[in-house]
Write an enzyme that holds these catalytic residues in place. Structure first.
Site, short mmCIF file in Angstrom:
data_model
loop_
_atom_site.label_atom_id
_atom_site.label_comp_id
_atom_site.label_asym_id
_atom_site.label_seq_id
_atom_site.Cartn_x
_atom_site.Cartn_y
_atom_site.Cartn_z
N ARG A 144 0.82 -1.22 0.00
CA ARG A 144 0.00 0.00 0.00
C ARG A 144 0.85 1.27 0.00
NH1 ARG A 144 -3.40 -2.84 3.76
NH2 ARG A 144 -2.32 -1.80 5.48
N HIS A 162 4.45 -6.47 -14.82
CA HIS A 162 5.87 -6.53 -14.47
C HIS A 162 6.59 -7.61 -15.28
CE1 HIS A 162 4.75 -4.04 -11.01
NE2 HIS A 162 6.04 -3.81 -10.82
#
Length: 531
Positions: free
Chosen positions: A400, A442
């Site tokens: 986060r 990614h």
């Protein structure tokens, strides 16, 4: 009269003197000496009290200052109003929205504290030492002065091709605005004709999907066609992903305006789609969440811009030194010499610290220096691109806080839309979807940067990391220790695996057909051949 001890109230003192009305002793010469001694004692007492009072005030002042400093430092660890990135909705059950405030980056605030700035200076000193070390090594071993530039020059080679591709991608992204503007302004002609309006809307939706597919394929084709080196390939693919995310954010944020527009209402037709200047500004500001306006600074500080770009250059040299001095010697003989299990273990543990240092350099160079440079140039006032992820006690906190720029986009356009679609209070499905999407992107970038498919990052990111988010939730210091240990271990394992596969592609012969060889790691067979 006598008191209870049988002494007169007006009796003389032992020296025969009587107290005067002013409290002074009157008597013979010996009383004068006593008076001087008493005066001296009183003076010493007053001095001592005054000194103690001053010292006490000084101690209290330091304590108050210390408390203020502790509060100043500790407020960085809490998600208070200044460092909060979301505003709670007034409606029950509605997810919070991203908010933008005028604020500096966390490291910028921390560097105002002397102790943290000293750590920054230590890293600069290490960079200078590495620079000198490389210079001495080049002169002694080769007789020439390279300063690590050869690795950097090779990685950023064919930069002119990258720049041309970037210009073309920007033109294509501007086409999204033009198409959106055309769709929104002409769909009002079909007001009251539901069938025609649906055909118009779905037709443009199909064109938008086709555009995104082409935009996802074309840059990769250019990377493979011109055989761009790793750094240039990564820069182009990261820009491709950034522009795709920007386009989606703009379209997703402005579609509701056009859908709710009514020709005979008081709604201004010019506000159907934001002005082009808003869109163009959005393309360059360091955020992926669209707003018509953002908090702005009053002026541009060009010396900050220059300094941040110098930091980026320093980070590039830093990473180059780390690879050239610590990582390349560990793996460049893979496929030439035999690598047994003991060599593999040594390589993994030997790459942990250099890989972690390179990871920290990448964080500082991209999320702090690069983002702040563009924020300063565009007068973008909200510089909270990350939080204090290094203090995270669990992987849920780490993800986060690590990269708020990408996290805010995933939360706003994936997590919230998924929750809105399924209309469920469960957060498991949306959370896993966010992890899978992020892991795919990614792995997509690494796959075409390295020119081979080795989905270790996908497994680590979409598998182990996602599991750790749900399995770890400790708020103690042990949670932070566990996070750092596993982060360093995972970074070392990934670096070792990708490095061995890279050099296997260089040192080992191809034994499979081209397509299969791309998807099957060559390092699995290379070491067996060399035994």
């Amino acid at each position: 009269m006598e008191n209870m001890n049988g002494e007169s109230r007006t009796s003389r003192h032992d020296n025969g003197a009587l107290p005067s009305k002013h409290g002074r002793l009157e008597g013979n010469g010996s009383s004068d000496v006593t008076m001087k001694k008493i005066a001296k004692l009183q003076e010493l007492q007053e001095n001592m009290i005054r000194q103690m009072d001053e010292q006490f005030k000084e101690i209290v002042g330091h304590m108050v200052e210390g408390i203020d400093n502790v509060d100043h430092v500790n407020h960085f660890h809490y998600d208070n109003a200044k460092y909060s990135n979301r505003a709670k909705s007034s409606k029950d059950g509605k997810l919070s929205d991203k908010i933008f405030l005028a604020r500096e980056s966390l490291l910028t605030d921390l560097f105002q504290i002397k102790h943290f700035y000293t750590i920054y200076n230590i890293f600069i000193a290490i960079l200078i030492i590495l620079f000198l070390n490389t210079a001495v090594y080049d002169i002694v071993s080769t007789g020439t002065l390279n300063l690590g530039l050869s690795l950097i020059q090779w990685n950023f080679g064919k930069f002119h091709i990258f720049f041309l591709m970037w210009i073309l991608m920007m033109i294509g992204t501007v086409g999204v605005y033009c198409s959106m503007h055309f769709w929104a302004h002409y769909r009002k002609e079909y007001y009251g004709k539901s069938a025609s309006r649906k055909a118009w809307d779905y037709g443009w939706l199909g064109l938008y999907i086709i555009y995104q597919v082409i935009f996802g394929i074309w840059p990769v084709a250019q990377v493979l066609k011109y055989n761009l080196p790793p750094a240039s390939s990564m820069a182009l693919l990261m820009e491709q992903v950034r522009l795709i995310m920007k386009s989606h954010a703009f379209v997703r944020s402005n579609i509701p305006r056009a859908l709710t527009y009514k020709p005979h209402s008081e709604q201004d037709e010019k506000k159907l789609i934001p002005e082009f200047g808003h869109f163009l500004y959005f393309l360059f500001v360091p955020t992926l969440v669209y707003r018509d306006s953002y908090p702005r600074t009053h002026k541009i500080s060009w010396h900050k811009v220059i300094w941040h770009f110098l930091e980026v250059v320093g980070v590039i040299f830093y990473v180059s030194f780390i690879f050239e001095r610590f990582l390349v010697p560990l793996f460049n003989q893979y496929g030439v010499k035999h690598f047994g299990p003991e060599h593999l273990v040594v390589s993994i543990f030997g790459s942990m610290m250099p890989a972690t240092l390179a990871f920290l350099c990448a964080f500082f160079g991209l999320l702090h220096s690069w983002m702040n440079a563009f924020a300063e140039m565009t007068r973008f006032a909200d510089r909270m691109f990350y939080k204090d992820w290094w203090n995270a006690n669990s992987y849920a906190e780490y993800y986060r806080m690590w990269n708020l720029v990408v996290h805010d986009w995933l939360y706003t356009y994936i997590f919230k839309d998924y929750c809105l679609l399924i209309k469920s209070k469960s957060r498991l499905g949306p959370t896993l979807t966010v992890f899978i999407v992020s892991a795919i992107v990614h792995e997509y970038i690494l796959m075409f940067v390295f020119r081979f498919f080795y989905p270790l990052l996908f497994v680590a990111f979409g598998g182990f990391s996602a599991a750790l988010v749900f399995l770890t939730g400790s708020s103690s210091k042990r949670g932070n220790l566990f996070m750092w240990l596993t982060l360093c271990l995972g970074t070392g394992v990934l670096t070792a695996a990708y490095s061995m596969e890279w050099y296997a592609r260089i040192n080992c012969p191809q034994v499979l057909d081209t397509v299969t060889d791309f998807f099957v790691p060559r390092s699995w067979f290379c070491n067996a051949v060399k035994q």
